[in-house]
Design an enzyme around this catalytic site. Structure first.
Site, short mmCIF file in Angstrom:
data_model
loop_
_atom_site.label_atom_id
_atom_site.label_comp_id
_atom_site.label_asym_id
_atom_site.label_seq_id
_atom_site.Cartn_x
_atom_site.Cartn_y
_atom_site.Cartn_z
N THR A 185 -4.13 6.48 -1.07
CA THR A 185 -4.58 5.10 -1.11
C THR A 185 -5.30 4.74 0.19
O THR A 185 -6.44 4.29 0.17
CB THR A 185 -3.38 4.13 -1.33
OG1 THR A 185 -2.72 4.50 -2.54
CG2 THR A 185 -3.85 2.70 -1.43
N PHE A 207 0.84 -1.20 0.00
CA PHE A 207 0.00 0.00 0.00
C PHE A 207 0.87 1.25 0.00
O PHE A 207 1.95 1.26 0.58
CB PHE A 207 -0.87 0.07 1.28
CG PHE A 207 -1.95 -0.96 1.35
CD1 PHE A 207 -3.16 -0.74 0.71
CD2 PHE A 207 -1.76 -2.12 2.06
CE1 PHE A 207 -4.17 -1.69 0.80
CE2 PHE A 207 -2.76 -3.07 2.15
CZ PHE A 207 -3.97 -2.85 1.52
N ASP A 208 0.35 2.29 -0.58
CA ASP A 208 0.88 3.63 -0.41
C ASP A 208 -0.02 4.30 0.62
O ASP A 208 -1.20 3.96 0.73
CB ASP A 208 0.83 4.39 -1.75
CG ASP A 208 1.38 5.80 -1.63
OD1 ASP A 208 2.36 6.01 -0.91
OD2 ASP A 208 0.81 6.70 -2.26
N LEU A 209 0.49 5.24 1.38
CA LEU A 209 -0.32 5.91 2.40
C LEU A 209 -1.19 6.99 1.77
O LEU A 209 -2.41 6.93 1.80
CB LEU A 209 0.58 6.50 3.48
CG LEU A 209 -0.12 7.21 4.63
CD1 LEU A 209 -0.99 6.24 5.43
CD2 LEU A 209 0.91 7.87 5.55
N ASP A 210 -0.55 8.00 1.20
CA ASP A 210 -1.26 9.16 0.67
C ASP A 210 -2.02 8.81 -0.61
O ASP A 210 -1.43 8.35 -1.59
CB ASP A 210 -0.29 10.30 0.36
CG ASP A 210 0.46 10.76 1.59
OD1 ASP A 210 -0.17 10.83 2.65
OD2 ASP A 210 1.66 11.05 1.49
#
Length: 124
Positions: free
Chosen positions: A12, A7-10
């Site tokens: 997502t 996953f990406d944080l920003d």
């Protein structure tokens, strides 16, 4: 069988638009440079900061662009990082994935204690 999910944080897991836009506005204000007329600041979501500031400042002056990025990061590291919201149902999704023995990994270009703190709110 699927065993790992990245996953990406920003953008997502969290909606970081508010923090990004406010930090861009902050940098432009500190540089006494208004947003160009007709420019949609939402177009700055996604591209690298230097590309966005080059367009916003209508300049190829690398020193000015680096100054804008530094001012942006000054605010982002203390305030902007927390001006985001976890997307609906993300905590439940992550819990369900973990319950199914999937390994969850965050792919992030800026890991810090602040990002880790933010992740705890997402129920990482």
């Amino acid at each position: 069988m699927l065993a790992n999910i990245f996953f990406d944080l920003d953008g997502t897991l969290t909606d970081s638009k508010e923090g990004i836009i406010k930090c861009i506005d902050y940098a432009l204000d500190k540089l006494d440079h208004p947003v160009p007329e007709g420019f949609n600041v939402n177009d700055c979501l996604g591209p690298p900061l230097r590309v966005s500031f080059r367009r916003l400042l209508n300049s190829n002056d690398e020193a000015l662009i680096e100054r804008a990025v530094a001012i942006y990061r000054e605010r982002f590291s203390t305030i902007g990082l927390f001006e985001n919201k976890v997307y609906p149902q993300i905590p439940e999704l992550l819990s369900a994935l973990r319950e199914n023995s999937l390994k969850l990994t965050l792919v992030q270009d800026r890991f810090s204690a602040r990002v880790e703190e933010r992740l705890s709110e997402v129920v990482w």
